[in-house]
Enzyme design. Structure first.
Site, PDB file in Angstrom:
ATOM      1  CG  ASP A   6       3.568  10.259   1.979  1.00 39.07           C
ATOM      2  OD1 ASP A   6       3.801   9.141   1.478  1.00 39.07           O
ATOM      3  OD2 ASP A   6       2.657  10.464   2.825  1.00 39.07           O
ATOM      4  CB  ALA A   7       4.115   9.229  -4.077  1.00 38.93           C
ATOM      5  CB  THR A  10      -5.859   8.318  -1.839  1.00 38.71           C
ATOM      6  OG1 THR A  10      -6.391   7.007  -1.635  1.00 38.71           O
ATOM      7  CG2 THR A  10      -7.024   9.276  -2.106  1.00 38.71           C
ATOM      8  CG  ASP A 111       2.850   3.890   3.436  1.00 38.73           C
ATOM      9  OD1 ASP A 111       3.456   2.825   3.204  1.00 38.73           O
ATOM     10  OD2 ASP A 111       1.602   3.984   3.365  1.00 38.73           O
ATOM     11  NE  ARG A 112       2.188  -1.317   6.976  1.00 37.94           N
ATOM     12  CZ  ARG A 112       1.641  -2.528   7.015  1.00 37.94           C
ATOM     13  NH1 ARG A 112       1.532  -3.239   5.898  1.00 37.94           N
ATOM     14  NH2 ARG A 112       1.210  -3.026   8.154  1.00 37.94           N
TER      15      ARG A 112
END
Length: 264
Positions: A6-7, A10, A111-112
């Site tokens: 998961d990039a 931050t 990510d969402r």
């Protein structure tokens, strides 16, 4: 064993996930698009050994990223050091499998979408997913699992950085709950803690209340991200906290892909 990556803006999280979608180990490194595949490999190989694993046990790699410049080196990491082609979440033979019912579906962050996939797999009904990352995002999924849109707000660290960098005399403080529930600060540092911490809780509670009212049906609120636990004891806005939601979304995509291909 699956290596799920998961990039984020931050940090990049690497997780080892077994065939039952149980996370066996996870590691975090600061996001730097200039970091090479060789650098990732040296760092990750040592951590695998420390956890009692070998590189040869990784048989698949899946990547979800909101940092396009970081993707190439992660793909090289998979091919050069794990001898497999990285699957990219939302691309090719790993489509989201959910409706992105928004005006700009191509702009939805990986990510969402992954958070919605994982949340819908575990919870029935309408959902609000709050992810405390670089930004704090509020995502709405309906009872069918469709992503309906949401909210993007500055993350709490960004808010504090902006406050400190734009003022001459305010010090940098740790982000933590104030010593008591008073919202009348007696010192500069106390006032900053109150403004950052209780101000952020007020934002969370206010936006959740507005989302609930607009949805108009019973809804469950799921919090995720590294800072979710910071607010858990001071607000009842969350129904549950699931810290590994994005990684679970990647594991679900991987499983669906293999089922579609007729493999285990």
């Amino acid at each position: 064993m699956l290596l799920a990556i998961d990039a984020g803006n931050t940090n990049i999280v690497f997780a080892l996930v077994d065939a039952d979608r149980v996370i066996r180990a996870r590691w975090r490194i600061a996001t730097d698009p200039r970091r090479t595949a060789d650098e990732y490999a040296v760092w990750l190989s040592q951590l695998l050994v420390l956890e009692g694993y070998e590189r040869s046990q990784v048989t698949g790699v899946i990547v979800g990223t909101v940092v396009p410049r970081a993707l190439h080196n992660l793909q090289v990491l998979a091919s050069k050091y794990f001898k497999t082609e990285a699957v990219i979440a939302g691309k090719g033979d790993a489509p989201w499998g959910i409706a992105l019912d928004v005006d700009e579906p191509d702009a939805v962050g990986a990510d969402r979408a992954l958070n919605v996939i994982a949340a819908h797999a575990s919870h029935a009904g309408d959902l609000i997913i709050i992810d405390f990352g670089t930004a704090t995002t509020f995502d709405v999924a309906d009872y069918t699992g469709a992503y309906k849109g949401g909210i993007i707000a500055p993350g709490i660290n960004l808010s504090l950085d902006a406050l400190v960098s734009a003022t001459a005399k305010l010090p940098r403080i740790a982000i933590e709950a104030p010593d008591n529930a008073s919202v009348i600060g007696r010192t500069t540092v106390d006032q900053m803690h109150i403004g950052i911490y209780w101000g952020y809780i007020a934002m969370i509670e206010g936006l959740v209340a507005r989302l609930r009212a607009e949805i108009g049906r019973p809804v469950k609120v799921i919090a995720t991200g590294g800072l979710a636990m910071l607010f858990e004891k001071q607000t009842d806005a969350f129904d549950t906290i699931e810290s590994d939601l994005t990684i679970q979304g990647l594991a679900i995509l991987w499983s669906r892909r293999h089922i579609a291909q007729g493999s285990v």
